[in-house]
Design a protein around this motif. Sequence first.
Motif, PDB file in Angstrom:
ATOM      1  N   LEU A  41     -58.738 -44.136 -19.567  1.00  0.00           N
ATOM      2  CA  LEU A  41     -57.661 -43.282 -20.056  1.00  0.00           C
ATOM      3  C   LEU A  41     -56.383 -43.482 -19.241  1.00  0.00           C
ATOM      4  N   LEU A  42     -56.529 -43.594 -17.943  1.00  0.00           N
ATOM      5  CA  LEU A  42     -55.358 -43.841 -17.091  1.00  0.00           C
ATOM      6  C   LEU A  42     -54.757 -45.214 -17.368  1.00  0.00           C
ATOM      7  N   HIS A  43     -55.595 -46.167 -17.732  1.00  0.00           N
ATOM      8  CA  HIS A  43     -55.096 -47.501 -18.080  1.00  0.00           C
ATOM      9  C   HIS A  43     -54.217 -47.429 -19.336  1.00  0.00           C
ATOM     10  N   HIS A  44     -54.613 -46.588 -20.311  1.00  0.00           N
ATOM     11  CA  HIS A  44     -53.763 -46.402 -21.495  1.00  0.00           C
ATOM     12  C   HIS A  44     -52.377 -45.917 -21.060  1.00  0.00           C
ATOM     13  N   PHE A  45     -52.352 -45.001 -20.095  1.00  0.00           N
ATOM     14  CA  PHE A  45     -51.069 -44.493 -19.618  1.00  0.00           C
ATOM     15  C   PHE A  45     -50.247 -45.578 -18.918  1.00  0.00           C
ATOM     16  N   ASN A  46     -50.897 -46.510 -18.254  1.00  0.00           N
ATOM     17  CA  ASN A  46     -50.156 -47.617 -17.644  1.00  0.00           C
ATOM     18  C   ASN A  46     -49.388 -48.401 -18.711  1.00  0.00           C
ATOM     19  N   TYR A  47     -50.055 -48.660 -19.833  1.00  0.00           N
ATOM     20  CA  TYR A  47     -49.394 -49.382 -20.917  1.00  0.00           C
ATOM     21  C   TYR A  47     -48.336 -48.526 -21.606  1.00  0.00           C
ATOM     22  N   LEU A  48     -48.623 -47.246 -21.772  1.00  0.00           N
ATOM     23  CA  LEU A  48     -47.610 -46.363 -22.344  1.00  0.00           C
ATOM     24  C   LEU A  48     -46.361 -46.350 -21.473  1.00  0.00           C
ATOM     25  N   ASN A  49     -46.552 -46.275 -20.168  1.00  0.00           N
ATOM     26  CA  ASN A  49     -45.421 -46.247 -19.247  1.00  0.00           C
ATOM     27  C   ASN A  49     -44.643 -47.559 -19.279  1.00  0.00           C
ATOM     28  N   THR A  50     -45.357 -48.675 -19.332  1.00  0.00           N
ATOM     29  CA  THR A  50     -44.679 -49.973 -19.410  1.00  0.00           C
ATOM     30  C   THR A  50     -43.842 -50.058 -20.678  1.00  0.00           C
ATOM     31  N   ALA A  51     -44.421 -49.651 -21.804  1.00  0.00           N
ATOM     32  CA  ALA A  51     -43.685 -49.661 -23.071  1.00  0.00           C
ATOM     33  C   ALA A  51     -42.452 -48.765 -22.978  1.00  0.00           C
ATOM     34  N   TYR A  52     -42.609 -47.604 -22.343  1.00  0.00           N
ATOM     35  CA  TYR A  52     -41.484 -46.682 -22.180  1.00  0.00           C
ATOM     36  C   TYR A  52     -40.389 -47.297 -21.317  1.00  0.00           C
ATOM     37  N   GLU A  53     -40.781 -47.862 -20.192  1.00  0.00           N
ATOM     38  CA  GLU A  53     -39.799 -48.459 -19.274  1.00  0.00           C
ATOM     39  C   GLU A  53     -39.010 -49.575 -19.962  1.00  0.00           C
ATOM     40  N   LEU A  54     -39.684 -50.323 -20.847  1.00  0.00           N
ATOM     41  CA  LEU A  54     -39.037 -51.438 -21.541  1.00  0.00           C
ATOM     42  C   LEU A  54     -38.473 -51.028 -22.906  1.00  0.00           C
ATOM     43  N   GLN A  58     -43.839 -51.697 -29.350  1.00  0.00           N
ATOM     44  CA  GLN A  58     -44.743 -52.775 -29.743  1.00  0.00           C
ATOM     45  C   GLN A  58     -45.634 -53.226 -28.584  1.00  0.00           C
ATOM     46  N   ILE A  59     -45.191 -53.032 -27.372  1.00  0.00           N
ATOM     47  CA  ILE A  59     -46.022 -53.385 -26.210  1.00  0.00           C
ATOM     48  C   ILE A  59     -47.315 -52.580 -26.247  1.00  0.00           C
ATOM     49  N   PHE A  60     -47.218 -51.303 -26.525  1.00  0.00           N
ATOM     50  CA  PHE A  60     -48.425 -50.486 -26.585  1.00  0.00           C
ATOM     51  C   PHE A  60     -49.261 -50.817 -27.815  1.00  0.00           C
ATOM     52  N   VAL A  61     -48.613 -51.054 -28.942  1.00  0.00           N
ATOM     53  CA  VAL A  61     -49.346 -51.410 -30.166  1.00  0.00           C
ATOM     54  C   VAL A  61     -50.111 -52.716 -29.948  1.00  0.00           C
ATOM     55  N   ASP A  62     -49.474 -53.698 -29.350  1.00  0.00           N
ATOM     56  CA  ASP A  62     -50.150 -54.976 -29.077  1.00  0.00           C
ATOM     57  C   ASP A  62     -51.321 -54.793 -28.120  1.00  0.00           C
ATOM     58  N   TYR A  63     -51.143 -53.956 -27.117  1.00  0.00           N
ATOM     59  CA  TYR A  63     -52.235 -53.624 -26.196  1.00  0.00           C
ATOM     60  C   TYR A  63     -53.398 -53.006 -26.962  1.00  0.00           C
ATOM     61  N   ASP A  98     -40.331 -33.905 -23.556  1.00  0.00           N
ATOM     62  CA  ASP A  98     -39.148 -34.626 -23.106  1.00  0.00           C
ATOM     63  C   ASP A  98     -39.137 -35.982 -23.805  1.00  0.00           C
ATOM     64  N   LYS A  99     -38.155 -36.789 -23.493  1.00  0.00           N
ATOM     65  CA  LYS A  99     -37.996 -38.086 -24.150  1.00  0.00           C
ATOM     66  C   LYS A  99     -39.227 -38.970 -23.938  1.00  0.00           C
ATOM     67  N   LYS A 100     -39.757 -38.971 -22.733  1.00  0.00           N
ATOM     68  CA  LYS A 100     -40.910 -39.810 -22.410  1.00  0.00           C
ATOM     69  C   LYS A 100     -42.139 -39.352 -23.192  1.00  0.00           C
ATOM     70  N   MET A 101     -42.360 -38.049 -23.257  1.00  0.00           N
ATOM     71  CA  MET A 101     -43.516 -37.516 -23.974  1.00  0.00           C
ATOM     72  C   MET A 101     -43.430 -37.885 -25.449  1.00  0.00           C
ATOM     73  N   ALA A 102     -42.250 -37.734 -26.031  1.00  0.00           N
ATOM     74  CA  ALA A 102     -42.054 -38.074 -27.448  1.00  0.00           C
ATOM     75  C   ALA A 102     -42.324 -39.567 -27.671  1.00  0.00           C
ATOM     76  N   PHE A 103     -41.883 -40.394 -26.749  1.00  0.00           N
ATOM     77  CA  PHE A 103     -42.112 -41.834 -26.857  1.00  0.00           C
ATOM     78  C   PHE A 103     -43.608 -42.139 -26.793  1.00  0.00           C
ATOM     79  N   TYR A 104     -44.308 -41.527 -25.854  1.00  0.00           N
ATOM     80  CA  TYR A 104     -45.756 -41.729 -25.729  1.00  0.00           C
ATOM     81  C   TYR A 104     -46.455 -41.364 -27.034  1.00  0.00           C
TER      82      TYR A 104
END
Length: 116
Positions: A41-54, A58-63, A98-104
């Motif tokens: 579950l924490l690994h999913h958040f790593n990808y969510l955060n990477t997608a958010y930062e960039l 699509q980064i998360f969808v591809d993951y 917040d913006k990050k939560m909505a993005f996730y």
Amino acid sequence: MSLPFSEEAVAEALTEKFYEQDGAELERFGDRGRKHTKEDLLHHFNYLNTAYELENEQIFVDYALWLHQVLVTRGVPEEMLMKSFTWIDEELDRYEKDKKMAFYQKCLRLANDALR
């Protein structure tokens, strides 16, 4: 009242939920399985955060698509990943928006759409 967001808290809550809903899994995998579930579950958040930062959903969808293939070849039921993303999305509703939560949440929904 909303809670401040914590990836650790979400992962812990969903790990508990998973084992509450499927006690056979707890017996089968025990504490080791609980540890790995939380790490996943924490690994999913790593990808969510990477997608958010960039700023790239699509980064998360591809993951998600890649992970789905990995899990299916290892015999994990197809619906488990989608269930995981749905549960994360639902759990995020408990936290301050917040913006990050909505993005996730957008990423999680896009990933589930792609997996259908």
